[in-house]
Scaffold this motif. Structure first.
Motif, PDB file in Angstrom:
ATOM      1  N   ARG A 105       0.840  -1.208   0.000  1.00 55.13           N
ATOM      2  CA  ARG A 105       0.000   0.000   0.000  1.00 55.13           C
ATOM      3  C   ARG A 105       0.864   1.242   0.000  1.00 55.13           C
ATOM      4  O   ARG A 105       0.367   2.355  -0.093  1.00 55.13           O
ATOM      5  CB  ARG A 105      -0.948  -0.027   1.189  1.00 55.13           C
ATOM      6  N   TYR A 106       2.188   1.069   0.130  1.00 49.15           N
ATOM      7  CA  TYR A 106       3.107   2.214   0.059  1.00 49.15           C
ATOM      8  C   TYR A 106       4.003   2.088  -1.167  1.00 49.15           C
ATOM      9  O   TYR A 106       4.426   1.001  -1.519  1.00 49.15           O
ATOM     10  CB  TYR A 106       3.999   2.261   1.300  1.00 49.15           C
ATOM     11  N   SER A 517      -0.790  -6.856   2.894  1.00 50.17           N
ATOM     12  CA  SER A 517      -1.932  -6.240   3.560  1.00 50.17           C
ATOM     13  C   SER A 517      -3.170  -6.237   2.679  1.00 50.17           C
ATOM     14  O   SER A 517      -3.083  -5.993   1.484  1.00 50.17           O
ATOM     15  CB  SER A 517      -1.597  -4.804   3.956  1.00 50.17           C
ATOM     16  N   VAL A 518      -4.302  -6.526   3.271  1.00 52.48           N
ATOM     17  CA  VAL A 518      -5.588  -6.341   2.589  1.00 52.48           C
ATOM     18  C   VAL A 518      -6.529  -5.658   3.571  1.00 52.48           C
ATOM     19  O   VAL A 518      -6.284  -5.658   4.773  1.00 52.48           O
ATOM     20  CB  VAL A 518      -6.225  -7.675   2.148  1.00 52.48           C
ATOM     21  N   TRP A 529     -10.082  -1.634   8.021  1.00 51.67           N
ATOM     22  CA  TRP A 529      -8.680  -1.522   8.415  1.00 51.67           C
ATOM     23  C   TRP A 529      -7.819  -2.248   7.396  1.00 51.67           C
ATOM     24  O   TRP A 529      -8.208  -3.302   6.904  1.00 51.67           O
ATOM     25  CB  TRP A 529      -8.423  -2.233   9.760  1.00 51.67           C
ATOM     26  N   HIS A 530      -6.640  -1.714   7.155  1.00 52.47           N
ATOM     27  CA  HIS A 530      -5.632  -2.524   6.488  1.00 52.47           C
ATOM     28  C   HIS A 530      -5.131  -3.497   7.544  1.00 52.47           C
ATOM     29  O   HIS A 530      -4.761  -3.074   8.639  1.00 52.47           O
ATOM     30  CB  HIS A 530      -4.487  -1.646   5.984  1.00 52.47           C
ATOM     31  N   LEU A 531      -5.113  -4.774   7.220  1.00 55.70           N
ATOM     32  CA  LEU A 531      -4.726  -5.745   8.236  1.00 55.70           C
ATOM     33  C   LEU A 531      -3.361  -5.392   8.842  1.00 55.70           C
ATOM     34  O   LEU A 531      -3.141  -5.527  10.045  1.00 55.70           O
ATOM     35  CB  LEU A 531      -4.703  -7.164   7.647  1.00 55.70           C
ATOM     36  N   GLY A 634     -14.625   0.163   0.024  1.00 55.48           N
ATOM     37  CA  GLY A 634     -14.679  -1.012  -0.841  1.00 55.48           C
ATOM     38  C   GLY A 634     -14.541  -2.330  -0.107  1.00 55.48           C
ATOM     39  O   GLY A 634     -14.757  -2.419   1.098  1.00 55.48           O
ATOM     40  N   PHE A 635     -14.175  -3.345  -0.867  1.00 59.64           N
ATOM     41  CA  PHE A 635     -14.132  -4.716  -0.375  1.00 59.64           C
ATOM     42  C   PHE A 635     -12.706  -5.239  -0.561  1.00 59.64           C
ATOM     43  O   PHE A 635     -12.189  -5.252  -1.667  1.00 59.64           O
ATOM     44  CB  PHE A 635     -15.149  -5.542  -1.191  1.00 59.64           C
ATOM     45  N   GLY A 636     -12.106  -5.647   0.521  1.00 60.50           N
ATOM     46  CA  GLY A 636     -10.710  -6.088   0.450  1.00 60.50           C
ATOM     47  C   GLY A 636     -10.517  -7.482  -0.124  1.00 60.50           C
ATOM     48  O   GLY A 636      -9.430  -7.833  -0.540  1.00 60.50           O
ATOM     49  N   ASN A 637     -11.598  -8.288  -0.166  1.00 62.06           N
ATOM     50  CA  ASN A 637     -11.473  -9.645  -0.689  1.00 62.06           C
ATOM     51  C   ASN A 637     -10.314 -10.413  -0.069  1.00 62.06           C
ATOM     52  O   ASN A 637      -9.474 -10.993  -0.771  1.00 62.06           O
ATOM     53  CB  ASN A 637     -11.268  -9.603  -2.203  1.00 62.06           C
TER      54      ASN A 637
END
Ligand code: FAD
Length: 700
Positions: A105-106, A517-518, A529-531, A634-637
């Motif tokens: 994510r970065y 991360s999801v 949350w991002h895990l 949204g949906f992290g799936n």
């Protein structure tokens, strides 16, 4: 003379560059007594390393300061390749994304090393004051003068086998001498920390300060971490060496505010000129641009060292102008400059008796082009710090310390191999045509650059099998080696098959790599949350329970059985958790389920151990998540991305540094327990019950 003061400390860190500060951060976050000494009296203000890769920023997030980096830094998006055309004039031949798309994510950022050191210092102060009575702060102007290891004591957990004599320097001694600058602005230079400089050396400083009495201290330490840079004093005191060779390439580095008509000055660029060498452009914060320039005029002498007095900002700058011609390049303001001779070396050993460790530039040096120096250095101590902390706390076995070298030395070797190839491609002259065998093929360069970006992100780090990582070994190598290995080979193949089955439960969570991360949605309050945001660097192992469709009675029965075992008095979780500490103080359990969030109830559907109750604080609402849509993000799936079956689920164990340690089935409790048996100092079952370590569970 005056008898020197004597003191004890659990961990002594030598050197407060990025590697030393990361080590200190772990000690602060884990509540370990530690000191960090630095020979310089001031921190650096400009220059030095600037590239932060995706993994490093993830680590900063887990420590609590990635937001500051993200706001202040320049974000790299695109790389432009510039090469000579048929007429020998440079032109843009390609554009590629800077960070490989989708790996984190970065994305890669650039920022001054001094800002990063500042944030570390703040973070270390905050957490060490919170977790320990003695706040850890960098003690400046201090130089170690001797280091002795009492070999008879190295395996004794209570002993302080390392004795280090420290000396306090005067203000003058601790201030680096600046080379005379002939640049347009009075920029500070980084030569004093450069490998081209031999003066201001420790021996010299010690000779000068030894005449003064009362400035010495004898420190008895359980562990010492040498993070004192490429010319590491600690390394020399241990009699260890770097292996490898210096190349002939000398590079100049300048941070300027450019005045130019070169169109891509705000992109990262790799520029190969036809005859004048190569240059790398790195756009920076505050209108700055960093130029890395190969200096063809400066050639090392017979001893392999270049004449430093010849290197001036003007020389570096003229080289840059030639490479970028016909575009014009000028500047009024120069922030910092330095020169570098590229050597690629790696330490023959990373530790002595697993009591004194080396990290960062002290054990590996390489060119700056891939922007890896600071990243790999910090990631070294990010690997080591929690291990030392958990051994000191009596949670982990001392044997795990051996994994520091086995895991990190390979990374340094890979880095150097990569740097070697990359340097050759970067520093070489571009091929004129297909027949030009001496020249560098620009397509090959581009491919290397793309591969390099994957490597440089830090995401490819994949730790091998050990007490801390359960995966199959490299039995293929075994098979190649000897006849007597037939038995071993069979054993290894069985282990391999067993491992393959486990890994198949979570194809997107490779054992040995960091957990990607999801987004997941909190069951208690619907916040996405991002895990990774839930994986703080606090020294805790984590069990991530993919509970699957918890509303299916059959699946719930499996989850209940798993939790009953976890919660039993004889379980590893109960045994390793100190009686006076919360049940999640050593191992944290996070749950991600796959039933619709709105139909699921935290208190009804999940066993207590997954959201523990505290007499004073109530239920813990931060541990159970749904793989479901959120209102705004949204949906992290998660199950899909992690390759986990929604019906069956699975269990994942993460180390405190977020690398995947073990993957298994929900019914595979005993195998997971044996992982913890392998790396932790678990009290024996009966003993635990006798001494009353069992904590009463509060029932709802
Ligand atoms: P260092 O950052 O070197 O930190 C070591 C610390 O230990 C220093 O603060 C030093 O003062 C201290 N120390 C040394 N000896 C002692 C002692 N005996 N006692 C107490 N303290 C001691 N990387 C890039 O990616 N891009 C760049 O442009 C770049 N430019 C660089 C320019 C220079 C001049 C140098 C030297 C390095 C550069 N690097 C660059 C590399 C990058 O800075 C390093 O890889 C990174 O800083 C390594 O971190 P470290 O903590 O291992 O070592």
């Amino acid at each position: 003379g005056v008898k020197p003061k004597e003191s004890k400390v659990d961990v002594l860190i030598v050197g407060a560059g990025p590697a030393g500060l990361m080590a200190a951060a772990w000690m602060a976050h884990c509540g370990i007594s530690a000191r960090i000494v630095e020979k310089r009296n001031t921190k650096i203000f400009t220059g030095q390393a600037d590239g932060l890769n995706s993994r490093t920023i993830e680590i900063f997030d887990s420590l609590g300061f990635s937001d500051r980096v993200w706001k202040e830094s320049n974000h790299m998006q695109e790389i432009c390749m510039w090469n000579p055309n048929a007429e020998g004039v440079i032109h843009r031949s390609d554009r590629i994304p800077d960070t490989v798309v989708g790996i984190s994510r970065y994305q890669q950022c650039v920022l001054n090393q001094s800002r990063i050191e500042r944030w570390f210092i703040d973070n270390i102060k905050k957490y060490s004051s919170q977790n320990n009575n003695n706040a850890i702060s960098v003690e400046r102007g201090i130089l170690p003068e001797s280091l002795v290891i009492d070999e008879s004591n190295v395996e004794d957990d209570e002993a302080y086998p390392v004795t280090v004599a420290l000396r306090t320097l005067t203000e003058e001694e601790a201030t680096p001498v600046q080379a005379a600058t002939a640049s347009k602005s009075a920029a500070s230079d980084g030569l004093f920390r450069s490998n081209l400089v031999q003066d201001d050396d420790e021996a010299d400083l010690l000779r000068k300060s030894q005449s003064r009495p009362g400035t010495k201290e004898i420190v008895h330490a359980k562990y010492v971490i040498g993070c004192d840079g490429a010319r590491s004093w600690t390394r020399r005191a241990l009699g260890l060496e770097l292996e490898g060779e210096a190349t002939d390439y000398i590079w100049g580095v300048m941070d300027i505010i450019p005045i130019t008509d070169f169109p891509d000055i705000r992109h990262r660029c790799a520029v190969h000129s036809a005859e004048n060498g190569s240059l790398m452009v790195i756009p920076r914060e505050n209108r700055l641009v960093r130029l890395y320039i190969q200096l063809k005029e400066v050639v090392p002498d017979a001893s392999g060292r270049a004449d430093r007095s010849k290197i001036t900002p003007d020389l570096i700058f003229r080289a840059a102008q030639k490479i970028l011609a016909p575009y014009k390049l000028d500047y009024e303001y120069c922030d910092w400059w330095t020169a570098y001779q590229i050597g690629q070396r790696v330490g023959n050993s990373y530790d002595v008796h697993n009591r004194v460790f080396l990290a960062g530039d002290a054990v590996h040096t390489h060119s700056p082009k891939a922007g890896q120096g600071m990243n790999v250095s910090m990631q070294d101590t990010f690997n080591l710090g929690w291990k030392v902390a958990l051994v000191l706390k009596g949670i982990c076995k001392r044997e795990i310390l051996a994994t520091y070298q086995s895991e990190r030395r390979r990374i340094a070797q890979d880095l150097i191999e990569f740097d070697h190839k990359f340097s050759r491609l970067f520093s070489g002259r571009p091929a004129k045509d297909l027949m030009d065998a001496e020249g560098i093929d620009m397509e090959e360069f581009k491919r290397a650059f793309m591969r390099g970006n994957m490597f440089a992100s830090g995401m490819q780090v994949d730790y091998g099998p050990s007490d801390l990582v359960v995966k199959s070994g490299n039995w293929r190598e075994l098979g190649d080696r000897s006849e007597k290995s037939a038995k071993l080979l069979t054993k290894a193949k069985i282990a391999d098959d067993k491992f393959a089955k486990k890994q198949a439960l979570a194809t997107g969570i490779p054992v040995g790599k960091r957990l990607a991360s999801v987004k997941v949605v909190s069951q208690a309050d619907a916040r996405p949350w991002h895990l990774q945001e839930r994986l703080k660097s606090d020294g805790r192992f984590r069990i991530v329970l993919f509970a699957g469709k918890i509303l299916s009675p059959q699946q719930k029965a499996r989850v209940d059985r798993f939790c009953a075992k976890l919660d039993a008095p004889e379980s590893f979780l109960r045994r390793i958790t100190p009686a006076d500490k919360a049940i999640d103080s050593v191992i944290d359990i996070l749950t991600i389920h796959a039933s619709p969030r709105k139909d699921t109830e935290l208190l009804r559907d999940f066993p207590d151990i997954l959201h523990p109750f505290d007499q004073h604080l109530g239920w813990d609402y931060t541990k159970v998540y749904a793989d479901d849509v959120s209102y705004h993000e949204g949906f992290g799936n998660a199950y899909k991305n992690y390759g986990v079956d929604k019906e069956k689920g699975c269990v994942v164990v993460l180390r405190p540094d977020h690398y995947v340690a073990w993957v298994g089935d929900i019914d595979d409790f005993e195998d997971m327990e044996s992982y913890f048996e392998g790396c932790m100092r678990l009290p024996a079952v009966s003993a635990a019950q006798d001494v009353g370590i069992v904590v009463e569970t509060v029932s709802s």
